[in-house]
Design a protein around this motif. Structure first.
Motif, PDB file in Angstrom:
ATOM      1  N   LEU A 135      29.588  80.824  24.791  1.00  0.00           N
ATOM      2  CA  LEU A 135      29.232  82.013  24.011  1.00  0.00           C
ATOM      3  C   LEU A 135      28.427  81.634  22.778  1.00  0.00           C
ATOM      4  O   LEU A 135      27.464  82.319  22.405  1.00  0.00           O
ATOM      5  CB  LEU A 135      30.506  82.756  23.591  1.00  0.00           C
ATOM      6  CG  LEU A 135      31.307  83.420  24.720  1.00  0.00           C
ATOM      7  CD1 LEU A 135      32.596  84.016  24.170  1.00  0.00           C
ATOM      8  CD2 LEU A 135      30.478  84.500  25.406  1.00  0.00           C
ATOM      9  N   LEU A 136      28.814  80.520  22.150  1.00  0.00           N
ATOM     10  CA  LEU A 136      28.085  80.077  20.963  1.00  0.00           C
ATOM     11  C   LEU A 136      26.683  79.606  21.321  1.00  0.00           C
ATOM     12  O   LEU A 136      25.739  79.787  20.545  1.00  0.00           O
ATOM     13  CB  LEU A 136      28.869  78.964  20.272  1.00  0.00           C
ATOM     14  CG  LEU A 136      28.629  78.778  18.769  1.00  0.00           C
ATOM     15  CD1 LEU A 136      28.971  80.067  18.031  1.00  0.00           C
ATOM     16  CD2 LEU A 136      29.482  77.641  18.238  1.00  0.00           C
ATOM     17  N   ILE A 137      26.533  79.003  22.493  1.00  0.00           N
ATOM     18  CA  ILE A 137      25.197  78.593  22.950  1.00  0.00           C
ATOM     19  C   ILE A 137      24.328  79.826  23.182  1.00  0.00           C
ATOM     20  O   ILE A 137      23.133  79.848  22.842  1.00  0.00           O
ATOM     21  CB  ILE A 137      25.309  77.730  24.218  1.00  0.00           C
ATOM     22  CG1 ILE A 137      25.912  76.363  23.872  1.00  0.00           C
ATOM     23  CG2 ILE A 137      23.951  77.559  24.879  1.00  0.00           C
ATOM     24  CD1 ILE A 137      26.193  75.499  25.072  1.00  0.00           C
ATOM     25  N   GLY A 138      24.940  80.878  23.780  1.00  0.00           N
ATOM     26  CA  GLY A 138      24.200  82.133  23.924  1.00  0.00           C
ATOM     27  C   GLY A 138      23.802  82.717  22.586  1.00  0.00           C
ATOM     28  O   GLY A 138      22.689  83.238  22.423  1.00  0.00           O
ATOM     29  N   CYS A 139      24.712  82.623  21.604  1.00  0.00           N
ATOM     30  CA  CYS A 139      24.394  83.093  20.253  1.00  0.00           C
ATOM     31  C   CYS A 139      23.274  82.254  19.643  1.00  0.00           C
ATOM     32  O   CYS A 139      22.405  82.782  18.942  1.00  0.00           O
ATOM     33  CB  CYS A 139      25.652  83.034  19.395  1.00  0.00           C
ATOM     34  SG  CYS A 139      25.482  83.810  17.790  1.00  0.00           S
ATOM     35  N   ARG A 140      23.302  80.952  19.927  1.00  0.00           N
ATOM     36  CA  ARG A 140      22.225  80.085  19.427  1.00  0.00           C
ATOM     37  C   ARG A 140      20.879  80.493  20.022  1.00  0.00           C
ATOM     38  O   ARG A 140      19.867  80.526  19.312  1.00  0.00           O
ATOM     39  CB  ARG A 140      22.533  78.636  19.792  1.00  0.00           C
ATOM     40  CG  ARG A 140      21.523  77.619  19.276  1.00  0.00           C
ATOM     41  CD  ARG A 140      21.524  76.373  20.116  1.00  0.00           C
ATOM     42  NE  ARG A 140      21.064  76.651  21.457  1.00  0.00           N
ATOM     43  CZ  ARG A 140      21.129  75.762  22.449  1.00  0.00           C
ATOM     44  NH1 ARG A 140      21.651  74.579  22.255  1.00  0.00           N
ATOM     45  NH2 ARG A 140      20.677  76.084  23.661  1.00  0.00           N
ATOM     46  N   ARG A 141      20.873  80.798  21.323  1.00  0.00           N
ATOM     47  CA  ARG A 141      19.628  81.239  21.951  1.00  0.00           C
ATOM     48  C   ARG A 141      19.130  82.533  21.319  1.00  0.00           C
ATOM     49  O   ARG A 141      17.927  82.701  21.061  1.00  0.00           O
ATOM     50  CB  ARG A 141      19.842  81.453  23.447  1.00  0.00           C
ATOM     51  CG  ARG A 141      20.150  80.185  24.233  1.00  0.00           C
ATOM     52  CD  ARG A 141      19.978  80.442  25.716  1.00  0.00           C
ATOM     53  NE  ARG A 141      20.452  79.314  26.504  1.00  0.00           N
ATOM     54  CZ  ARG A 141      21.640  79.258  27.101  1.00  0.00           C
ATOM     55  NH1 ARG A 141      22.472  80.283  26.990  1.00  0.00           N
ATOM     56  NH2 ARG A 141      21.997  78.209  27.803  1.00  0.00           N
ATOM     57  N   ARG A 142      20.039  83.458  21.044  1.00  0.00           N
ATOM     58  CA  ARG A 142      19.642  84.714  20.403  1.00  0.00           C
ATOM     59  C   ARG A 142      19.064  84.462  19.008  1.00  0.00           C
ATOM     60  O   ARG A 142      18.070  85.074  18.614  1.00  0.00           O
ATOM     61  CB  ARG A 142      20.835  85.649  20.313  1.00  0.00           C
ATOM     62  CG  ARG A 142      21.251  86.262  21.639  1.00  0.00           C
ATOM     63  CD  ARG A 142      22.360  87.258  21.437  1.00  0.00           C
ATOM     64  NE  ARG A 142      21.949  88.301  20.514  1.00  0.00           N
ATOM     65  CZ  ARG A 142      22.793  89.151  19.926  1.00  0.00           C
ATOM     66  NH1 ARG A 142      24.081  89.073  20.172  1.00  0.00           N
ATOM     67  NH2 ARG A 142      22.338  90.074  19.103  1.00  0.00           N
ATOM     68  N   LEU A 143      19.704  83.545  18.268  1.00  0.00           N
ATOM     69  CA  LEU A 143      19.187  83.222  16.938  1.00  0.00           C
ATOM     70  C   LEU A 143      17.791  82.616  17.030  1.00  0.00           C
ATOM     71  O   LEU A 143      16.905  82.938  16.225  1.00  0.00           O
ATOM     72  CB  LEU A 143      20.149  82.264  16.225  1.00  0.00           C
ATOM     73  CG  LEU A 143      21.463  82.859  15.734  1.00  0.00           C
ATOM     74  CD1 LEU A 143      22.407  81.754  15.280  1.00  0.00           C
ATOM     75  CD2 LEU A 143      21.227  83.840  14.593  1.00  0.00           C
ATOM     76  N   GLU A 144      17.600  81.721  17.996  1.00  0.00           N
ATOM     77  CA  GLU A 144      16.278  81.112  18.160  1.00  0.00           C
ATOM     78  C   GLU A 144      15.236  82.169  18.550  1.00  0.00           C
ATOM     79  O   GLU A 144      14.116  82.167  18.020  1.00  0.00           O
ATOM     80  CB  GLU A 144      16.350  80.022  19.227  1.00  0.00           C
ATOM     81  CG  GLU A 144      17.150  78.802  18.798  1.00  0.00           C
ATOM     82  CD  GLU A 144      17.336  77.795  19.913  1.00  0.00           C
ATOM     83  OE1 GLU A 144      17.734  76.655  19.641  1.00  0.00           O
ATOM     84  OE2 GLU A 144      17.091  78.160  21.086  1.00  0.00           O
ATOM     85  N   LYS A 145      15.610  83.069  19.470  1.00  0.00           N
ATOM     86  CA  LYS A 145      14.673  84.120  19.859  1.00  0.00           C
ATOM     87  C   LYS A 145      14.382  85.063  18.699  1.00  0.00           C
ATOM     88  O   LYS A 145      13.241  85.486  18.488  1.00  0.00           O
ATOM     89  CB  LYS A 145      15.244  84.901  21.042  1.00  0.00           C
ATOM     90  CG  LYS A 145      15.262  84.126  22.348  1.00  0.00           C
ATOM     91  CD  LYS A 145      15.812  84.988  23.475  1.00  0.00           C
ATOM     92  CE  LYS A 145      15.823  84.226  24.787  1.00  0.00           C
ATOM     93  NZ  LYS A 145      16.385  85.061  25.891  1.00  0.00           N
ATOM     94  N   ALA A 146      15.440  85.406  17.942  1.00  0.00           N
ATOM     95  CA  ALA A 146      15.237  86.294  16.790  1.00  0.00           C
ATOM     96  C   ALA A 146      14.348  85.622  15.746  1.00  0.00           C
ATOM     97  O   ALA A 146      13.482  86.268  15.134  1.00  0.00           O
ATOM     98  CB  ALA A 146      16.581  86.677  16.186  1.00  0.00           C
TER      99      ALA A 146
END
Length: 451
Positions: A135-146
């Motif tokens: 879940l944190l990796i998914g959050c990291r991907r969202r942060l990178e995309k944002a």
């Protein structure tokens, strides 16, 4: 002489004592020697002189038999006692061995339950950490995309500011649109800094989660191996064929930790995993809030900038419309003034002939002779006519000057209005056609949220 030599007494010694004490005969007592030599002179003494010393006496024989019997009885009794004690000891040791072996098997079973319980808890936390890390990796991907998505608004805002620098004249003003664009640029920079900080925290938390997960996996692996070994040890019995002698195995027990330290080690690992899981969940919630709030703030500022652009374009359109209206009126007035100038020029031209006539009349009448050169009524009329015509021409010329000056002012106003209209047109082109069209590519709130 010879008989006297034979009858000389010789010392008596027992061969058993010689055998016990060595080859040297013991020291003899003179009195004993005298008693033993009482029968030395008889013929029997001569016949047994060489054999007596090696014989036992009847008393000695009896004592010897008695000693042998006594010793045999004692040995038999001792042997019987040893047999009885051996049976009792065997029964006790068998029972004790069975008891200790049963207790050892029972303790191994309890130990297997403890290992299984801690191993299950470790497996549970490993799975939870895996899920949380995913879940944190998914959050990291969202942060990178944002974070990548903020580059588009930043490029749009800076491009808008750059385009609006190409305004000229009075429209190069620090209006509300520029203020809002500068606010948008600062907001995007602050959001990028916040997203980078949150992303760094997320990457660090992912590393900590993986480190703790590796620690738990190592602990789980050790417990899995220990469970297999203890399970194998629990299956050993007295009929097992794969047991061996290991005399020095008990020496190693002084070099290992106790059970309390073992439990504390696992509990510390579990507590560390729980702390990292709680920290990861809190960071994930923080990231969700940061992504949501930053996306909403950017879209709100985008709406504010768009509204400022719409208002500014409306103001520019109204100003341009008014300028064009005034320009039309100015052009009409210029045309009227030009006609007025032509009309005045024609009026001045029309007054030239009457003035020449009047002045010619006055000139030629000055040639009248003598008394004929009088101020008669025609002379006075001609003087009045010439003066009136001169005044009329002067008035017409002054009016022509004013008309020409007015025409020049009108032309200047026309040029000013045309320049201002061109300025407004350019500003509208920049704001409406370039800036507002470019802002239609502003990312949606979904893209700014990292999806």
């Amino acid at each position: 002489m010879m008989s006297s030599q034979i009858l000389v007494s010789r010392p008596h010694f027992d061969t058993r004592i010689v055998a016990q004490n060595g080859s040297q005969p013991p020291v003899t007592n003179p009195e004993t020697t005298v008693k033993e030599n009482v029968y030395a002179g008889t013929s029997a003494g001569l016949a047994t002189a060489g054999y007596r010393s090696a014989k036992y006496t009847p008393g000695e024989w009896i004592n010897n038999n008695s000693d042998i019997l006594t010793r045999a009885v004692a040995n038999r009794n001792h042997a019987e006692n040893i047999c009885n004690e051996s049976k009792t000891l065997k029964a006790d040791t068998d029972a004790g061995t069975l008891r200790t072996q049963t207790e050892g098997t029972k303790q191994l079973g309890a130990r297997l339950q403890d290992i299984h319980r801690y191993r299950s808890e470790l497996e549970l936390f490993i799975e939870r950490l895996n899920a949380e890390t995913d879940l944190l990796i998914g959050c990291r991907r969202r942060l990178e995309k944002a974070l990548d998505a903020t580059e588009i608004p930043f490029a749009i805002a800076t491009d808008n500011l750059t385009c609006r620098e190409r305004r000229f004249g009075p429209d190069l003003v620090e209006d509300q649109v520029e203020e809002e664009l500068l606010k948008e640029v600062e907001l995007i920079r602050s959001i990028q800094a916040l997203l980078k900080k949150t992303l760094d925290q997320t990457l660090n938390q992912i590393r900590l989660n993986r480190d703790v997960k590796q620690t738990l996996e190592l602990d789980w692996s050790d417990k899995q191996q220990a469970y297999s070994l203890d399970d194998q040890c629990g299956r050993y019995n007295n009929r097992s064929t794969d047991t061996q002698w290991h005399p020095s195995s008990a020496v190693l027990q002084d070099q290992v930790c106790d059970e309390e330290v073992w439990r504390k080690f696992t509990w510390d690992n579990l507590r560390l995993a729980e702390r990292e899981e709680v920290a990861s969940q809190a960071l994930r919630r923080l990231s969700e809030r940061v992504l949501q709030e930053t996306a909403e703030d950017l879209r709100a500022q985008c709406a504010t900038v768009d509204q400022a652009f719409i208002q500014r374009c409306m103001e520019l359109s109204q100003a341009k419309t008014q300028l064009e209206l005034h320009l039309g009126q100015i052009l009409d007035q210029i045309g009227a003034q030009e006609r007025n100038i032509s009309y005045l020029q024609q009026a001045v031209y029309d007054k030239e002939a009457p003035l020449r006539v009047a002045q010619s009349r006055l000139h030629y009448r000055t040639f009248r002779p003598n008394m004929e050169l009088c101020r008669d009524q025609p002379q006075l009329s001609l003087l009045g006519e010439a003066s009136n015509l001169s005044s009329t021409v002067s008035a017409l010329q002054q009016q022509l000057y004013e008309a020409r000056k007015s025409l020049s002012d009108l032309e200047e106003s026309r040029m000013t209005l045309e320049k201002d209209i061109a300025c407004k047109t350019n500003s509208l082109l920049i704001d409406r056609e370039k800036c507002m069209t470019h802002r239609t590519r502003y990312p949606t709130i979904t893209a700014l949220s990292g999806y």
